[in-house]
Design a protein around this motif. Structure first.
Motif, PDB file in Angstrom:
ATOM      1  N   ALA A 180       0.842  -1.199   0.000  1.00 59.10           N
ATOM      2  CA  ALA A 180       0.000   0.000   0.000  1.00 59.10           C
ATOM      3  C   ALA A 180       0.874   1.244   0.000  1.00 59.10           C
ATOM      4  O   ALA A 180       0.648   2.185  -0.774  1.00 59.10           O
ATOM      5  CB  ALA A 180      -0.932  -0.002   1.218  1.00 59.10           C
ATOM      6  N   VAL A 181       1.894   1.245   0.851  1.00 63.56           N
ATOM      7  CA  VAL A 181       2.799   2.395   0.894  1.00 63.56           C
ATOM      8  C   VAL A 181       3.517   2.530  -0.452  1.00 63.56           C
ATOM      9  O   VAL A 181       3.598   3.623  -1.026  1.00 63.56           O
ATOM     10  CB  VAL A 181       3.822   2.247   2.038  1.00 63.56           C
ATOM     11  CG1 VAL A 181       4.821   3.404   2.017  1.00 63.56           C
ATOM     12  CG2 VAL A 181       3.112   2.192   3.395  1.00 63.56           C
ATOM     13  N   THR A 205       2.551   1.638  -3.314  1.00 60.23           N
ATOM     14  CA  THR A 205       1.597   2.140  -4.309  1.00 60.23           C
ATOM     15  C   THR A 205       1.632   3.657  -4.364  1.00 60.23           C
ATOM     16  O   THR A 205       1.765   4.271  -5.434  1.00 60.23           O
ATOM     17  CB  THR A 205       0.172   1.664  -3.946  1.00 60.23           C
ATOM     18  OG1 THR A 205       0.120   0.248  -4.096  1.00 60.23           O
ATOM     19  CG2 THR A 205      -0.873   2.314  -4.834  1.00 60.23           C
ATOM     20  N   ALA A 206       1.520   4.270  -3.189  1.00 54.45           N
ATOM     21  CA  ALA A 206       1.479   5.733  -3.146  1.00 54.45           C
ATOM     22  C   ALA A 206       2.843   6.338  -3.460  1.00 54.45           C
ATOM     23  O   ALA A 206       2.926   7.372  -4.115  1.00 54.45           O
ATOM     24  CB  ALA A 206       0.998   6.201  -1.774  1.00 54.45           C
ATOM     25  N   VAL A 207       3.902   5.676  -3.021  1.00 55.33           N
ATOM     26  CA  VAL A 207       5.250   6.192  -3.291  1.00 55.33           C
ATOM     27  C   VAL A 207       5.523   6.174  -4.794  1.00 55.33           C
ATOM     28  O   VAL A 207       6.050   7.124  -5.371  1.00 55.33           O
ATOM     29  CB  VAL A 207       6.306   5.368  -2.527  1.00 55.33           C
ATOM     30  CG1 VAL A 207       7.716   5.738  -2.967  1.00 55.33           C
ATOM     31  CG2 VAL A 207       6.162   5.587  -1.020  1.00 55.33           C
ATOM     32  N   ARG A 261       3.265   6.242  -7.177  1.00 60.74           N
ATOM     33  CA  ARG A 261       2.436   7.224  -7.876  1.00 60.74           C
ATOM     34  C   ARG A 261       2.900   8.649  -7.603  1.00 60.74           C
ATOM     35  O   ARG A 261       2.734   9.533  -8.447  1.00 60.74           O
ATOM     36  CB  ARG A 261       0.969   7.038  -7.488  1.00 60.74           C
ATOM     37  CG  ARG A 261       0.385   5.791  -8.159  1.00 60.74           C
ATOM     38  CD  ARG A 261      -0.900   5.348  -7.519  1.00 60.74           C
ATOM     39  NE  ARG A 261      -1.372   4.098  -8.076  1.00 60.74           N
ATOM     40  CZ  ARG A 261      -2.491   3.981  -8.786  1.00 60.74           C
ATOM     41  NH1 ARG A 261      -3.248   5.023  -9.033  1.00 60.74           N
ATOM     42  NH2 ARG A 261      -2.853   2.799  -9.260  1.00 60.74           N
ATOM     43  N   HIS A 292      -3.154  -6.696   0.866  1.00 58.43           N
ATOM     44  CA  HIS A 292      -2.451  -5.577   0.226  1.00 58.43           C
ATOM     45  C   HIS A 292      -1.627  -6.047  -0.978  1.00 58.43           C
ATOM     46  O   HIS A 292      -1.594  -5.389  -2.009  1.00 58.43           O
ATOM     47  CB  HIS A 292      -1.542  -4.866   1.228  1.00 58.43           C
ATOM     48  CG  HIS A 292      -2.277  -4.333   2.417  1.00 58.43           C
ATOM     49  ND1 HIS A 292      -3.398  -3.541   2.311  1.00 58.43           N
ATOM     50  CD2 HIS A 292      -2.073  -4.492   3.749  1.00 58.43           C
ATOM     51  CE1 HIS A 292      -3.842  -3.229   3.515  1.00 58.43           C
ATOM     52  NE2 HIS A 292      -3.056  -3.799   4.408  1.00 58.43           N
ATOM     53  N   GLN A 312      -3.921  -6.925  -3.889  1.00 63.00           N
ATOM     54  CA  GLN A 312      -4.536  -5.758  -4.542  1.00 63.00           C
ATOM     55  C   GLN A 312      -3.500  -4.930  -5.308  1.00 63.00           C
ATOM     56  O   GLN A 312      -3.794  -4.428  -6.389  1.00 63.00           O
ATOM     57  CB  GLN A 312      -5.240  -4.886  -3.497  1.00 63.00           C
ATOM     58  CG  GLN A 312      -6.296  -5.621  -2.694  1.00 63.00           C
ATOM     59  CD  GLN A 312      -7.559  -5.903  -3.473  1.00 63.00           C
ATOM     60  OE1 GLN A 312      -7.810  -5.284  -4.504  1.00 63.00           O
ATOM     61  NE2 GLN A 312      -8.353  -6.841  -2.995  1.00 63.00           N
ATOM     62  N   ARG A 355      -3.628  -4.291  -9.270  1.00 61.05           N
ATOM     63  CA  ARG A 355      -3.615  -2.963  -9.904  1.00 61.05           C
ATOM     64  C   ARG A 355      -2.420  -2.813 -10.834  1.00 61.05           C
ATOM     65  O   ARG A 355      -2.316  -1.818 -11.546  1.00 61.05           O
ATOM     66  CB  ARG A 355      -3.549  -1.864  -8.830  1.00 61.05           C
ATOM     67  CG  ARG A 355      -4.804  -1.660  -8.013  1.00 61.05           C
ATOM     68  CD  ARG A 355      -4.702  -0.397  -7.155  1.00 61.05           C
ATOM     69  NE  ARG A 355      -3.613  -0.452  -6.219  1.00 61.05           N
ATOM     70  CZ  ARG A 355      -3.711  -0.832  -4.950  1.00 61.05           C
ATOM     71  NH1 ARG A 355      -4.874  -1.183  -4.454  1.00 61.05           N
ATOM     72  NH2 ARG A 355      -2.658  -0.853  -4.174  1.00 61.05           N
ATOM     73  N   GLU A 402       0.677  -2.226  -9.948  1.00 60.45           N
ATOM     74  CA  GLU A 402       1.521  -1.104  -9.527  1.00 60.45           C
ATOM     75  C   GLU A 402       2.933  -1.298 -10.055  1.00 60.45           C
ATOM     76  O   GLU A 402       3.445  -2.416 -10.104  1.00 60.45           O
ATOM     77  CB  GLU A 402       1.554  -1.023  -7.996  1.00 60.45           C
ATOM     78  CG  GLU A 402       0.207  -0.747  -7.347  1.00 60.45           C
ATOM     79  CD  GLU A 402      -0.378   0.619  -7.685  1.00 60.45           C
ATOM     80  OE1 GLU A 402       0.380   1.497  -8.108  1.00 60.45           O
ATOM     81  OE2 GLU A 402      -1.607   0.788  -7.524  1.00 60.45           O
ATOM     82  N   TYR A 411      -6.553   8.980  -1.171  1.00 64.86           N
ATOM     83  CA  TYR A 411      -6.643   7.531  -1.048  1.00 64.86           C
ATOM     84  C   TYR A 411      -7.736   7.226  -0.029  1.00 64.86           C
ATOM     85  O   TYR A 411      -7.657   7.694   1.109  1.00 64.86           O
ATOM     86  CB  TYR A 411      -5.311   6.957  -0.567  1.00 64.86           C
ATOM     87  CG  TYR A 411      -4.185   7.126  -1.564  1.00 64.86           C
ATOM     88  CD1 TYR A 411      -4.088   6.272  -2.656  1.00 64.86           C
ATOM     89  CD2 TYR A 411      -3.238   8.128  -1.421  1.00 64.86           C
ATOM     90  CE1 TYR A 411      -3.069   6.413  -3.583  1.00 64.86           C
ATOM     91  CE2 TYR A 411      -2.206   8.273  -2.342  1.00 64.86           C
ATOM     92  CZ  TYR A 411      -2.123   7.415  -3.422  1.00 64.86           C
ATOM     93  OH  TYR A 411      -1.118   7.562  -4.337  1.00 64.86           O
ATOM     94  N   GLU A 419      -8.043  -0.765  -1.252  1.00 65.03           N
ATOM     95  CA  GLU A 419      -8.727  -2.023  -0.958  1.00 65.03           C
ATOM     96  C   GLU A 419      -9.336  -2.039   0.431  1.00 65.03           C
ATOM     97  O   GLU A 419     -10.217  -2.844   0.712  1.00 65.03           O
ATOM     98  CB  GLU A 419      -7.775  -3.205  -1.121  1.00 65.03           C
ATOM     99  CG  GLU A 419      -6.554  -3.212  -0.187  1.00 65.03           C
ATOM    100  CD  GLU A 419      -5.337  -2.559  -0.820  1.00 65.03           C
ATOM    101  OE1 GLU A 419      -5.523  -1.701  -1.702  1.00 65.03           O
ATOM    102  OE2 GLU A 419      -4.200  -2.900  -0.431  1.00 65.03           O
TER     103      GLU A 419
END
Lengths: 83, 478, 351
Positions: free
Chosen positions: B86-87, B89-91, B93, B116, B119, B123, B125, C26, C55
């Motif tokens: 999850a982290v 993903t944001a990093v 993007r 996580h 997912q 996606r 990523e 998010y 998610e």
């Protein structure tokens, strides 16, 4: 390192070594051994190079879990000091 | 890339481990013979060889590799247990140019972070995930992992993992291979030099694909944990070969690198003109409609509109609030929300005031518009004495109970039906409200309809609806 | 006047975020906060900014952690059950000193409760609901305009203090529509290159909350505490209405404060000298102002919440027993009416 060293050869940083023995097992030329007569500051018997016979295959380098414990000098290596 | 003539500590590592507490800055925190250090070295070597240390970002997990950030010559984020994908993903993007890697163990990735990773993979990523599978929890001292094999003794499976009570070892690579998006999935092992070299190749491929922005790559690495397996390092390698690999077969499960196209991420804009345009900020002075003279009993109305879901209750309220706003009044609109929106009853409160609005709920309304019988029976009870009740006489066949209020029987649904579309009953109600209270002028409302409806046909139909409601009540007044 | 647009509080919060330069959203849908995600999904892509439906709540707050660690202005939003799930990540954000904004549109609890408006998240948000010693700044809007304005302020405060900031509101404010005048977009942003990880050679920083040595972790906790003291010194915000000559003070935040305002107006029209003190920041709490009430001639203080007694403890701490403190609440999705408040005032104080 001595001028008379013949490439390839392997150098073990015995302070960094944890004596796990993976390099010894990985060496096809059997030129590495655990030095039972020596203890490093952490209390490990470190690995050591027997001084000759290294094939430069790199097995010990890639098998060693410590980032800087094993250095393998391959044929064609020019030491910094003579560059 | 030409191999250097010396194999030495790669520049993907920092020289001294300054983040590592204590005096020992040159040795890792890992146990003798642990596989983490080998995988670290393969990653660090790739960072150097691909010349990406500048733009590399490593996500460190929770588990033995929690301190991966001690070692890597990269931007580093240490993150909560299992959340690395999850982290990451944001990093990724936030920094599309960066090479984002996530490093996770089996408890972190397959247990607490199981969703996580699925997912993030799904996606696609643009991250490289290095998944260390040693079939056990290391940092916490040898408890069962999702990947612990059947019969294996751990501190929480002291009699051996029993699939009937503890489940079966999870095959993460196979699981992720069922997804569409991932580009590269491989399982490798560190049990001998040849397989370490295969791991090296897989690591480099994953990083290469991340550099090329091809999407999600995962390398699952079977790795030694001599301490918790209670074996020496060499025996640990043999145990992987003889016991672990039969459960977790090695190989490249997927390599779609040649088909994958480079991922493009949007470029954010902070241009004030663009932000203003998108949000509709400003637009200069807004000329308010000329106020109408209003009978004091209809001034500052507190309105409750109620009926079946689907009768346009909320939109009638919105329209009244919007028109009120155009006259320069303070307005508020508060819906009943939630399950009531999904069928059943709906109601909303609208306030139109000269002064500021306190409570937004019309707890004691001055106007109730009841579109069906249950709504009339419920809300006429709270209508303020002397207030106004407009009720839909098409659907409400009974007389209102309250005698201390002004009542207006308007066949709202019938009027809409006569116009060919019962959906416009909400605007019939708006017209009736305007006609009864005199708060809004008919032409003023009509003038606002083009902003409320998209198609010209809908504007025309709703014009007719407003007019019909308005005319009906003004006709009654005459 | 500038163009005013009728919009939901939830929508206004997203407008505020976009204006404040929020680069990524998010989140995970939950009633009554879902319009925030929907609005971000509609608006952010038009500005090249990131919207991602995560998610789960845990993922969304960790995505916030990631983006914040890269120095981006970032937000998420949820409601009670989702906020409970985010507490882990919030503790990490606070522990790593990461600026981020979380909007909580409170609903009824405990458990699944219902989706009606409530204020039962006060303790879990204002007291720092995750593990460890940390605080978050909490702003409590009571109108759609403030949903926009205070969300913008939240981003500014988050960056100023490198700390998570909550916009704590309720189903009423989130779901209602009012006219909102959108301010000008923010164009100047703080430089975060000294700590944020940007994927460049000069940003090889570390985002981390681990301090293995006991003394180091104690030091870090002390640093955080100093920061919170600074926040308490600088950032207290409250609003007073007819308090100058008030004999009885009503205290409430969010949608309750609007009911109380109506009650003050109606009470005054009947001769009761009521006033309203509305905390705009819940952390830092306007304790000093409340502690002064007895000296200002206030004879009775009635705290009203949509929770069964959460904020009232902070009021009582501020008062230190120096004045009479009473409490009234409604929960379950119910709101008190102004009339109900006046009845209670009359019952308590005989006015």
């Amino acid at each position: 390192m001595g001028e008379d060293r013949r490439y390839p050869f392997c150098e073990i940083d015995q302070e960094e070594c944890k004596g796990c023995g993976l390099c010894v097992a990985s060496c096809p030329a059997k030129v590495l051994e655990i030095d039972q007569g020596k203890l490093n500051s952490k209390g490990f018997h470190p690995s050591s190079y027997k001084g000759q016979g290294c094939l430069g295959c790199g097995n010990c380098f890639y098998t060693c879990p410590e980032p800087g414990a094993v250095t393998v000098y391959l044929k064609g290596y020019v030491p910094e000091e003579v560059k | 890339m030409a191999r250097p003539a010396v194999l030495r500590k790669p520049l993907g590592f920092v020289g001294r481990y300054e983040h590592k507490p204590g005096a020992e800055k040159n040795r890792t925190h890992y146990c003798p013979g642990c596989g983490h250090g080998i995988l670290h070295k393969l990653i660090a070597e790739a960072l150097e060889d691909f010349e990406i240390t500048d733009r590399a970002i490593m996500i460190s997990p929770v588990g033995c590799s929690v301190f991966a950030y001690y070692y890597f010559n990269a931007g580093n984020l240490q993150v909560p247990h299992g959340r690395a994908p999850a982290v990451a993903t944001a990093v990724s993007r936030a920094n599309p140019h960066a090479v984002v890697m996530s490093y996770q163990g089996d408890g972190d990735l397959a247990a607490i972070g199981g969703n996580h990773i699925v997912q993030a993979a799904n996606r696609g990523e643009n991250i490289a995930v290095f998944f260390v599978n040693n079939a056990i929890y290391g940092m916490t001292g040898g408890q069962m992992a999702p990947t612990t094999i059947e019969g294996m003794k751990t501190t929480t499976t002291p009699y051996g993992r029993n699939p009937l009570t503890d489940g079966y070892p999870m095959k993460i690579s196979e699981l992720l291979d069922s997804l569409h998006a991932p580009v590269f999935i491989a399982r490798t092992s560190l049990h001998d030099p040849a397989n370490i070299r295969k791991t090296r190749a897989a690591v480099r491929k994953a990083i290469q694909y991340t550099i090329e922005k091809k999407g999600f790559s995962l390398v699952e690495v079977l790795s030694m944990c001599p301490s918790n397996w209670k074996m020496d390092a060499v025996s640990s390698q043999e145990w992987i070969r003889d016991v672990l690999i039969p459960v977790f077969p090695l190989g490249t499960l997927r390599d779609r690198g040649s088909e994958a196209v480079e991922m493009k991420r949007p470029v954010p804009t902070f241009d004030p003109a663009k932000v203003r345009e998108v949000l509709g900020v400003g637009g200069g002075k807004q000329k308010a409609l000329a106020r109408r003279r209003v009978d004091p009993k209809y001034a500052d109305p507190s309105i409750r509109i109620a009926g079946f879901g689907g009768q346009g209750i909320l939109s009638a309220g919105t329209a009244i609030a919007n028109v009120g706003l155009e006259y320069g009044y303070n307005v508020s609109w508060l819906p009943s929300y939630g399950p009531e929106m999904r069928g059943g009853t709906a109601n909303c409160s609208v306030k139109i005031r000269e002064g500021s609005i306190g409570e937004p709920e019309a707890t004691q309304p001055t106007v109730v518009i009841a579109m069906n019988r249950p709504s009339m029976e419920k809300f006429e009870q709270i209508l303020k004495p002397g207030g106004t009740l407009i009720y839909n006489s098409t659907l409400i066949e009974v007389e209102p109970g309250r005698k201390d209020v002004e009542t207006w029987a308007v066949p709202i649904t019938g009027i809409a039906d006569g116009l060919g579309n019962t959906k416009v009953q909400s605007m019939v109600a708006v017209g009736a409200f305007a006609g009864v209270t005199g708060l809004f002028g008919l032409d003023d409302i009509k003038g606002l309809l083009p902003a409320m409806f998209e198609s010209e046909a809908m504007v025309l139909l709703n014009e007719k609806a407003v007019e019909a409601g308005y005319d009906y009540v003004t006709g009654m007044r005459r | 006047m500038m163009a005013r647009k009728l919009m939901k509080g939830n929508y206004a919060a997203v407008c505020g975020a976009a204006l404040a330069g929020c680069e990524a959203y998010y989140g995970y849908p939950i009633t009554p906060a879902s319009e925030i995600a929907e609005a971000a999904a509609a608006i952010f892509p038009k500005l090249g900014r990131t919207f991602l439906q995560a998610e789960c709540e845990t993922a969304s707050i960790n995505m916030v952690y990631g983006a914040a660690g890269c120095g981006k202005r970032v937000m998420t939003a949820s409601s009670g059950p989702g906020i409970s799930l985010k507490q882990e990540g919030l503790s990490y954000c606070a522990g790593s000193a990461l600026p981020c904004v979380v909007v909580d549109v409170m609903r009824g609890g405990p458990g699944l409760g219902n989706i009606g408006p409530e204020q039962g998240d006060y303790n879990q948000v204002v007291k720092g609901g995750g593990h460890g010693n940390y605080r978050v700044i909490v702003l409590a809007p009571n109108s759609c305009q403030e949903m926009c304005d205070l969300t913008m302020l939240a981003f500014e405060l988050a960056d100023r203090y490198r700390n998570p900031v909550f916009v704590l509101t309720d189903g009423v404010i989130g779901q209602m529509m009012e006219a909102v005048e959108l301010p000008e977009p923010v164009t100047i942003f703080p430089d975060k290159s000294g700590w944020a990880v940007r994927g460049t050679a000069d940003t090889h920083h570390l985002i981390n909350s681990i301090y293995l040595a006991h003394d180091e972790l104690e030091w870090w906790n002390n640093e955080l505490r100093k920061k919170y003291e600074e926040i308490e010194k600088n950032e207290v915000r409250f609003e007073e209405y007819m308090m100058d000559d008030a004999e009885y003070a009503l205290i409430g935040y969010g949608c309750v404060s609007r009911v109380l305002r109506s009650a003050v107006e109606e009470g005054r029209s009947k001769g009761a000298k009521l006033g309203l003190l509305r905390p705009v920041t819940l952390f830092p709490f306007p304790s000093k102002r409340i502690s002064e009430l007895p000296d200002r001639g206030v004879k009775g203080i009635l705290t009203v919440e949509l929770s069964t007694g959460q904020m009232v403890h902070d009021v009582n701490l501020a008062l230190c027993g120096k004045a009479r403190s009473d409490f009234h609440y409604r929960v379950g999705g119910n709101l008190p009416s102004a009339a109900e408040i006046l009845d209670r005032v009359s019952e308590l104080y005989g006015v």
